[in-house]
Design a protein around this motif. Structure first.
Motif, short mmCIF file in Angstrom:
data_model
loop_
_atom_site.label_atom_id
_atom_site.label_comp_id
_atom_site.label_asym_id
_atom_site.label_seq_id
_atom_site.Cartn_x
_atom_site.Cartn_y
_atom_site.Cartn_z
N ARG A 15 0.83 -1.20 0.00
CA ARG A 15 0.00 0.00 0.00
C ARG A 15 0.87 1.26 0.00
N TYR A 32 -2.38 -10.44 -5.21
CA TYR A 32 -3.01 -10.87 -3.97
C TYR A 32 -3.30 -12.37 -4.01
N GLU A 37 -7.95 -11.18 -0.86
CA GLU A 37 -8.90 -10.61 -1.82
C GLU A 37 -9.61 -9.41 -1.19
N GLY A 38 -9.59 -8.27 -1.87
CA GLY A 38 -10.24 -7.07 -1.36
C GLY A 38 -9.47 -6.33 -0.29
N PRO A 40 -6.75 -3.82 1.61
CA PRO A 40 -6.45 -2.42 1.30
C PRO A 40 -5.36 -2.23 0.26
N HIS A 41 -4.33 -3.08 0.25
CA HIS A 41 -3.25 -2.87 -0.71
C HIS A 41 -3.71 -3.11 -2.14
N THR A 42 -4.73 -3.94 -2.32
CA THR A 42 -5.24 -4.18 -3.68
C THR A 42 -6.02 -2.98 -4.19
N ARG A 43 -6.69 -2.28 -3.29
CA ARG A 43 -7.47 -1.11 -3.68
C ARG A 43 -6.60 0.13 -3.84
N ASP A 46 -3.61 0.62 -8.96
CA ASP A 46 -4.47 0.89 -10.12
C ASP A 46 -5.08 -0.40 -10.68
N GLU A 47 -4.36 -1.51 -10.49
CA GLU A 47 -4.84 -2.82 -10.93
C GLU A 47 -4.46 -3.84 -9.87
N ALA A 48 -5.16 -4.96 -9.87
CA ALA A 48 -4.84 -6.04 -8.94
C ALA A 48 -5.02 -7.38 -9.64
#
Length: 452
Positions: A15, A32, A37-38, A40-43, A46-48
């Protein structure tokens, strides 16, 4: 500069990297596992891209899956963060072979540092003091006993291929040496794939001081002063600060000698990018113990006291830019203390994962939180139990302590079965010995004990 990078990590550091490079115009790709899944670092990215099951070997340690994600998304470079593949020379080479840039040191430098016994030989040749010990690994119990007799008990048995406090055990006589050799060999084989160990003199109550290094690919290499990392449990850091209390206590000549040794050690390894040289300090003596080929967990305290964006410089160096910083032109400002917030029992230090039901971060002047979790998220046993870093800055050390103590007391984390070490940090910051800067690696054994 790169247009897009992939971050081969998770949690607060993934993050943090996304947030640090966004102002540079660099887009980010997060990866991830099933467990994240879901998260904070994935959000924050810009992409995950999903890379596999929760187990690290099937996700964050799966080099093929990470490279495939980078190719799929068109990433030009990969930032490894710390832990996982960050110090894996084979992975760094695979990134280069795939036509991308590894945001870290050259693989050759990583290999020189990985073997701790070989690293000792290199830095000794560069005139850097090391803890008295064996020149290389010991192969038999008889060889180890002979070496211990020459060094003098107590000695420390250390895994040659690792770090992070794994595969380390003191021995005070021949009998305990035999036990330490077996235990450290087993731990080293399990963690690093080889059971080789070496011996060092065991320092009874040293301070742990590390020096931040930055080097480019044009021959420029500098230090960014020191951090104090003496407060540890099981050889792993709990609280770090910059400057060291030694700075405030008038030991600046000693620190200058340590800076010089760190730069010489880094040059001996042919280092580039961000790295850290670590030393044990006892009295006016200091000894090199290892160099870490990555960004450190505690890098925020250096950033807050120097104004240097270490992650930004990691990207600039990897992109081929020249380092235009010099310590003589950097003004150290105030003091910063970082507290690693773990999901663990604050007395026994055992992991205590669970679901987070309440997460309320402290705010205020000089307070920074780098967090990888939030309310509603499950802290699983698959990964390191660190869930956040709480950093407090002040005009001087006393103000940093006061702000840190207030922040610890207002940081509210609750959950199902979940415990955190926030009470431990409160005890540390409120302890008279900590306030006096009377620190060593056995601090927690002697101070900051829970009230009965």
């Amino acid at each position: 500069m790169f247009r897009k990078i992939l971050i081969a990590n998770r949690g607060e550091i993934a993050r943090r990297i996304s947030e640090a490079v966004r102002p540079m115009g660099v887009s980010t790709v997060a990866v991830y596992s099933d467990a994240d899944e879901g998260a904070p670092h994935t959000r924050a990215a810009d992409e995950a891209v999903h890379i596999g099951p929760a187990a690290p070997r099937e996700s964050y340690l799966n080099a093929e899956a990470i490279l495939a994600a980078a190719k799929k998304t068109g990433a030009e470079a990969i930032h490894p963060g710390y832990g996982f593949l960050s110090e894996n020379a084979a992975f760094a080479r695979a990134v280069h072979d795939a036509g991308m840039t590894f945001i870290g040191p050259p693989p050759e430098s990583m290999e020189r540092m990985k073997d701790k016994a070989e690293a000792r030989r290199l830095v000794t040749a560069a005139g850097v003091p090391t803890v008295p010990g064996t020149e290389g690994t010991v192969s038999t119990t008889e060889e180890a006993k002979a070496a211990a007799a020459q060094i003098g008990y107590p000695v420390l048995v250390k895994a040659a291929g690792g770090g992070g406090g794994i595969g380390m055990m003191p021995a005070r006589d021949d009998e305990s040496l035999e036990k330490a050799l077996r235990a450290c060999g087993d731990r080293a084989r399990s963690a690093f794939g080889r059971d080789a160990v070496y011996l060092e003199r065991y320092l009874e109550a040293p301070r742990h001081i590390e020096v931040q290094i930055l080097g480019d690919h044009h021959g420029n290499l500098i230090h960014l002063f020191e951090r104090e990392c003496s407060i540890q449990r099981r050889h792993q850091k709990v609280t770090e600060e910059a400057p060291s209390p030694l700075w405030w206590q008038g030991k600046r000549d000693l620190l200058e000698r340590i800076y010089d040794a760190a730069v010489r050690a880094a040059n001996a390894f042919g280092y580039a990018n961000a790295g850290t040289c670590e030393f044990l300090v006892q009295g006016d003596e200091f000894f090199f113990i290892e160099m870490n080929a990555r960004l450190q967990v505690e890098h925020p305290v250096t950033e807050l006291t120097t104004g240097v964006d270490l992650i930004g410089w990691q990207l600039r160096i990897a992109a081929g830019e020249k380092l235009d910083l010099h310590p003589s032109r950097i003004e150290r400002r105030g003091a910063a203390i970082e507290m690693r917030v773990y999901a663990e029992d604050p007395i026994r230090f055992f992991p205590a994962p669970g679901k987070i039901t309440t997460w309320e971060e402290p705010t205020g002047e000089g307070v920074r939180v780098d967090a990888g979790y939030e309310a509603g998220q499950m802290v699983t046993p698959f990964y390191d139990p660190m869930i956040a870093k709480l950093i407090a800055w002040g005009q001087d050390r006393s103000e940093a302590i006061a702000r840190g103590l207030a922040a610890v007391r207002s940081f509210k984390i609750e959950g199902e079965k979940l415990k955190t070490n926030l009470p431990l940090h409160e005890r540390i910051l409120a302890d008279d010995a900590f306030a006096a800067g009377d620190l060593d690696t056995h601090f927690l054994e002697k101070h900051a004990r829970p009230s009965k």
